[in-house]
Design a protein around this motif. Sequence first.
Motif, PDB file in Angstrom:
ATOM      1  N   SER A  95       0.871  -1.197   0.065  1.00 18.70           N
ATOM      2  CA  SER A  95       0.086  -0.208   0.249  1.00 18.70           C
ATOM      3  C   SER A  95       0.912   1.115   0.135  1.00 18.70           C
ATOM      4  N   PHE A  96       0.087   2.124  -0.508  1.00 22.86           N
ATOM      5  CA  PHE A  96       0.972   3.689  -0.512  1.00 22.86           C
ATOM      6  C   PHE A  96       0.034   4.827  -0.444  1.00 22.86           C
ATOM      7  N   TYR A  97       0.375   5.964  -0.296  1.00 19.91           N
ATOM      8  CA  TYR A  97      -0.455   7.100  -0.220  1.00 19.91           C
ATOM      9  C   TYR A  97       0.054   8.196  -1.238  1.00 19.91           C
ATOM     10  N   GLN A  98      -0.637   8.912  -1.810  1.00 18.85           N
ATOM     11  CA  GLN A  98      -0.567   9.983  -2.657  1.00 18.85           C
ATOM     12  C   GLN A  98      -1.031  11.301  -2.301  1.00 18.85           C
ATOM     13  N   ASN A  99      -0.620  12.338  -2.382  1.00 18.17           N
ATOM     14  CA  ASN A  99      -1.305  13.754  -2.042  1.00 18.17           C
ATOM     15  C   ASN A  99      -0.525  14.741  -2.961  1.00 18.17           C
ATOM     16  N   GLY A 100      -1.185  15.801  -3.113  1.00 17.90           N
ATOM     17  CA  GLY A 100      -0.591  16.768  -4.284  1.00 17.90           C
ATOM     18  C   GLY A 100      -0.264  16.342  -5.530  1.00 17.90           C
ATOM     19  N   GLU A 101       0.583  17.054  -6.116  1.00 21.84           N
ATOM     20  CA  GLU A 101       0.983  16.444  -7.423  1.00 21.84           C
ATOM     21  C   GLU A 101       2.089  15.706  -7.464  1.00 21.84           C
ATOM     22  N   GLY A 102       1.851  14.402  -7.275  1.00 22.47           N
ATOM     23  CA  GLY A 102       2.949  13.500  -7.506  1.00 22.47           C
ATOM     24  C   GLY A 102       3.669  13.022  -6.256  1.00 22.47           C
ATOM     25  N   PHE A 103       3.528  13.457  -5.164  1.00 22.06           N
ATOM     26  CA  PHE A 103       4.107  13.033  -3.779  1.00 22.06           C
ATOM     27  C   PHE A 103       3.483  11.725  -3.661  1.00 22.06           C
ATOM     28  N   VAL A 104       4.288  10.687  -3.403  1.00 23.60           N
ATOM     29  CA  VAL A 104       3.825   9.188  -3.211  1.00 23.60           C
ATOM     30  C   VAL A 104       4.749   8.697  -1.908  1.00 23.60           C
ATOM     31  N   ASP A 105       3.899   8.113  -1.146  1.00 22.06           N
ATOM     32  CA  ASP A 105       4.964   7.307   0.036  1.00 22.06           C
ATOM     33  C   ASP A 105       4.474   6.076   0.417  1.00 22.06           C
ATOM     34  N   LEU A 106       5.581   5.223   0.684  1.00 25.72           N
ATOM     35  CA  LEU A 106       5.028   4.027   0.936  1.00 25.72           C
ATOM     36  C   LEU A 106       4.413   3.978   2.349  1.00 25.72           C
ATOM     37  N   CYS A 107       3.336   3.185   2.626  1.00 29.27           N
ATOM     38  CA  CYS A 107       2.701   3.613   3.753  1.00 29.27           C
ATOM     39  C   CYS A 107       1.700   2.394   3.938  1.00 29.27           C
ATOM     40  N   ARG A 108       1.575   1.846   5.255  1.00 27.27           N
ATOM     41  CA  ARG A 108       0.464   1.221   5.554  1.00 27.27           C
ATOM     42  C   ARG A 108      -1.014   1.853   5.812  1.00 27.27           C
ATOM     43  N   GLY A 109      -0.578   2.963   6.581  1.00 26.94           N
ATOM     44  CA  GLY A 109      -1.719   4.111   6.754  1.00 26.94           C
ATOM     45  C   GLY A 109      -2.207   3.460   8.318  1.00 26.94           C
ATOM     46  N   PRO A 110      -3.342   4.154   8.537  1.00 30.15           N
ATOM     47  CA  PRO A 110      -4.165   5.009   7.759  1.00 30.15           C
ATOM     48  C   PRO A 110      -3.769   6.529   8.273  1.00 30.15           C
ATOM     49  N   HIS A 111      -4.522   7.351   7.421  1.00 35.79           N
ATOM     50  CA  HIS A 111      -4.033   8.946   7.619  1.00 35.79           C
ATOM     51  C   HIS A 111      -5.445   9.705   7.737  1.00 35.79           C
ATOM     52  N   VAL A 112      -5.022  10.995   8.208  1.00 34.22           N
ATOM     53  CA  VAL A 112      -6.213  11.719   8.045  1.00 34.22           C
ATOM     54  C   VAL A 112      -6.758  12.029   6.731  1.00 34.22           C
ATOM     55  N   PRO A 113      -7.937  12.495   6.502  1.00 31.84           N
ATOM     56  CA  PRO A 113      -8.705  12.329   5.120  1.00 31.84           C
ATOM     57  C   PRO A 113      -7.661  13.461   4.270  1.00 31.84           C
ATOM     58  N   SER A 114      -7.341  14.525   4.671  1.00 33.56           N
ATOM     59  CA  SER A 114      -6.600  15.527   3.688  1.00 33.56           C
ATOM     60  C   SER A 114      -5.646  16.517   4.710  1.00 33.56           C
ATOM     61  N   THR A 115      -4.563  16.941   3.936  1.00 34.73           N
ATOM     62  CA  THR A 115      -3.577  17.756   4.671  1.00 34.73           C
ATOM     63  C   THR A 115      -4.241  18.863   5.468  1.00 34.73           C
ATOM     64  N   GLY A 116      -5.467  19.271   5.255  1.00 37.27           N
ATOM     65  CA  GLY A 116      -5.808  20.410   6.040  1.00 37.27           C
ATOM     66  C   GLY A 116      -6.362  19.752   7.265  1.00 37.27           C
ATOM     67  N   LYS A 117      -6.342  18.820   7.608  1.00 37.75           N
ATOM     68  CA  LYS A 117      -6.930  18.286   8.952  1.00 37.75           C
ATOM     69  C   LYS A 117      -5.627  18.160   9.965  1.00 37.75           C
TER      70      LYS A 117
END
Length: 206
Positions: A174-196
Amino acid sequence: MLNIVVGEGETHQYAPGITAGEVIRNVHGRKSGAVAALVDGIERDMSQELEDGQTIEPILGESEAGLYILRHSCAHLLAQAVLEFYPNAKPTIGPPIENGFYYDFDIPGGVAIKEDELQKIENKMREIVKADQAFVRGETSVEEALKMFSDHPYKCEIIESADKSETDGSETISFYQNGEGFVDLCRGPHVPSTGKVAHFKLMSVA
């Protein structure tokens, strides 16, 4: 219709495709303080689609589990910000810790981030927060994950170690992406968005 068990056993009915976040907002309101959800006892993103008969509880940001998730999301923001200034940096790991979070980097040429750079990195993190970028989860095979992170040797080491019991590349990564192209290897979970992610401070460089 799906039968979803909320909290202490109260059953609610929803149409297929309902997410954990939508159920929590429906039952607890938009100001519940939830940053993620427990689905059948497993921590999941708010975007997780639910299945018939599952149970769900909110993970509040003020709880120990919620604080861990917030700090974990902060670590991703830190990596994203550092890569803005050092695009050739090789991220290693960035876990939450008891009193905060950190992220390790290997920067080619023996370059080291200095204390006086922390403020500009923190400012970049706040720009990312203001942009309210969604944390989007993805899953792929070991083979595809190795291709995706081919420029990041430390990430490839983690992927390969996760695949010790598999020889055919069928293990899901599993991986997570946010913004234009930033991707990181990660199991998660995360907050719904960076604004949180509202409150953080970079304190030191090791």
